[in-house]
Design an enzyme around this catalytic site. Sequence first.
Site, PDB file in Angstrom:
ATOM      1  N   ASP A  70       0.846  -1.189   0.000  1.00  0.00           N
ATOM      2  CA  ASP A  70       0.000   0.000   0.000  1.00  0.00           C
ATOM      3  C   ASP A  70       0.880   1.237   0.000  1.00  0.00           C
ATOM      4  O   ASP A  70       2.104   1.155   0.186  1.00  0.00           O
ATOM      5  CB  ASP A  70      -0.952   0.015   1.202  1.00  0.00           C
ATOM      6  CG  ASP A  70      -0.254  -0.366   2.499  1.00  0.00           C
ATOM      7  OD1 ASP A  70       0.865   0.139   2.738  1.00  0.00           O
ATOM      8  OD2 ASP A  70      -0.816  -1.169   3.262  1.00  0.00           O
ATOM      9  N   ASP A  81       1.207   5.191   1.542  1.00  0.00           N
ATOM     10  CA  ASP A  81       0.756   6.149   2.544  1.00  0.00           C
ATOM     11  C   ASP A  81       1.281   7.536   2.200  1.00  0.00           C
ATOM     12  O   ASP A  81       2.373   7.692   1.630  1.00  0.00           O
ATOM     13  CB  ASP A  81       1.241   5.751   3.937  1.00  0.00           C
ATOM     14  CG  ASP A  81       0.666   4.425   4.396  1.00  0.00           C
ATOM     15  OD1 ASP A  81      -0.401   4.038   3.894  1.00  0.00           O
ATOM     16  OD2 ASP A  81       1.293   3.775   5.251  1.00  0.00           O
ATOM     17  N   ASP A 126       8.718   5.805  14.170  1.00  0.00           N
ATOM     18  CA  ASP A 126       9.352   4.796  15.010  1.00  0.00           C
ATOM     19  C   ASP A 126      10.754   4.418  14.549  1.00  0.00           C
ATOM     20  O   ASP A 126      11.719   4.521  15.304  1.00  0.00           O
ATOM     21  CB  ASP A 126       8.451   3.560  15.145  1.00  0.00           C
ATOM     22  CG  ASP A 126       7.919   3.051  13.810  1.00  0.00           C
ATOM     23  OD1 ASP A 126       8.351   3.533  12.739  1.00  0.00           O
ATOM     24  OD2 ASP A 126       7.050   2.157  13.829  1.00  0.00           O
TER      25      ASP A 126
END
Length: 461
Positions: free
Chosen positions: A74, A76, A157
């Site tokens: 996907d 983003d 992160d």
Amino acid sequence: MLKKLFKSLRSPLRRAQHIRSTPEVLTDHQHSLSRGQLSRNAVSVVDRLQKAGYQAYLVGGCVRDLMLGITPKDFDVATSATPEQVRAEFRNARVIGRRFKLVHVHFGREIIEVATFRANHPEGDDEDDNLSSRNASGRILRDNVYGTLEDDAQRRDFTINALYYDSGTGRILDYAKGVHDIRNQLVRLIGNPEQRFLEDPVRMLRAIRFAAKLDFDIERHTAEPIERLAPMLRDIPAARLFDEVLKLFLAGQAERTFELLLDYDLFAPLFPAAAEALEDNPDYSYELISLALANTDERIAQGKPVTPAFLFAALLWPALPARVLAQQDRGLPPIPAMQEAAHELIAEQCRRIAIPKRFTLPIKEIWDMQERLPRRSGKRADLLLENPRFRAGYDFLLLRESAGEQTGGLGDWWTRYQEVSDSERREMIRNLGSREEGAAPRKRRRSGARRKPAGSAPAAE
């Protein structure tokens, strides 16, 4: 105590940040990404937001994967536009989430996820329910503090996920030396690893997932606190852990993931009963789970469907036989003992990982078949063959045998029974004899003639 630890780490985190105030910029001549590799819909979202005056970039995993020659699952987008501003630009957009507000822009079956640049949480915001809050251990409960592009890179992160691609100019912006870590095959947290794991313990599972998926090593400072903080996973909502476990084991590297979970003591907080069985009967339990996960990886690589029910059935099976035996010791016949033990084990597991009912029912049926498959006399074999769970139960029987369990040739018998003619099937049934092991129990049994539980080997036919 955890709250004191978290507060003591706030200052070191700032000193430990290795986010650049000015990113390293890779031009389109310095990397292999091209606009043609991207989702047209994702590019359309970026272009439209930029034309509306907002900053917008493709971000995270899609950039990382394309740099590694992997086709992204996907795409983003990160933007300076707020969720409401994004929604105003797209009629096909929907704002989702409360803990972390996002916008999903729908293009038929493809969804482009758009997130507003986030910032780190200011000191003293813990009581502000409208911005963000933490629990006593420092775990972030809400994350809707918006910021700049630099802020967004700082609060991501892992360094390899802090890469921003401008599809208009072809530039990659690297604030955290993510390109360096991709080239050196390292999974590295941004900031102080202990605090980042305290903020969200699921990051420990994400570190494992990326290391397994990309065949990277976990950087040593990132790895150091994992074993110590692993018990914090017990505080994560069971529904969220279900989603994370599916990501771990259905990404095509389940066997490697299992090894890493064991190495970092993360398997026991997820599957406590199975972890205990691994200690009690390590060779069989490890082999059965590893074989099931290797089979899962193979099916995914071949584009074949995989059911989480079979996966969870294998992960939990090593803990079941002892519980079946305990139920039989209480006087239950084999099949009711299996059913009661299965119910008990799954109920315990669901308190840790919320496995939906659409999977727990097939798990029980797969296990139930293990007690029924030895019972083949009369019309039982044909009735079992017609059972919709026969194939899954049969495959699970073969898995048990492959792990070293002795079943007296039961798997071979069922394999042949599926292949031969009706007359040969009748002969196979006659050859079983009237006192086959596993036949339905008589109404009266001699004392001490207890049947073996599932997980123990029936006598040879």
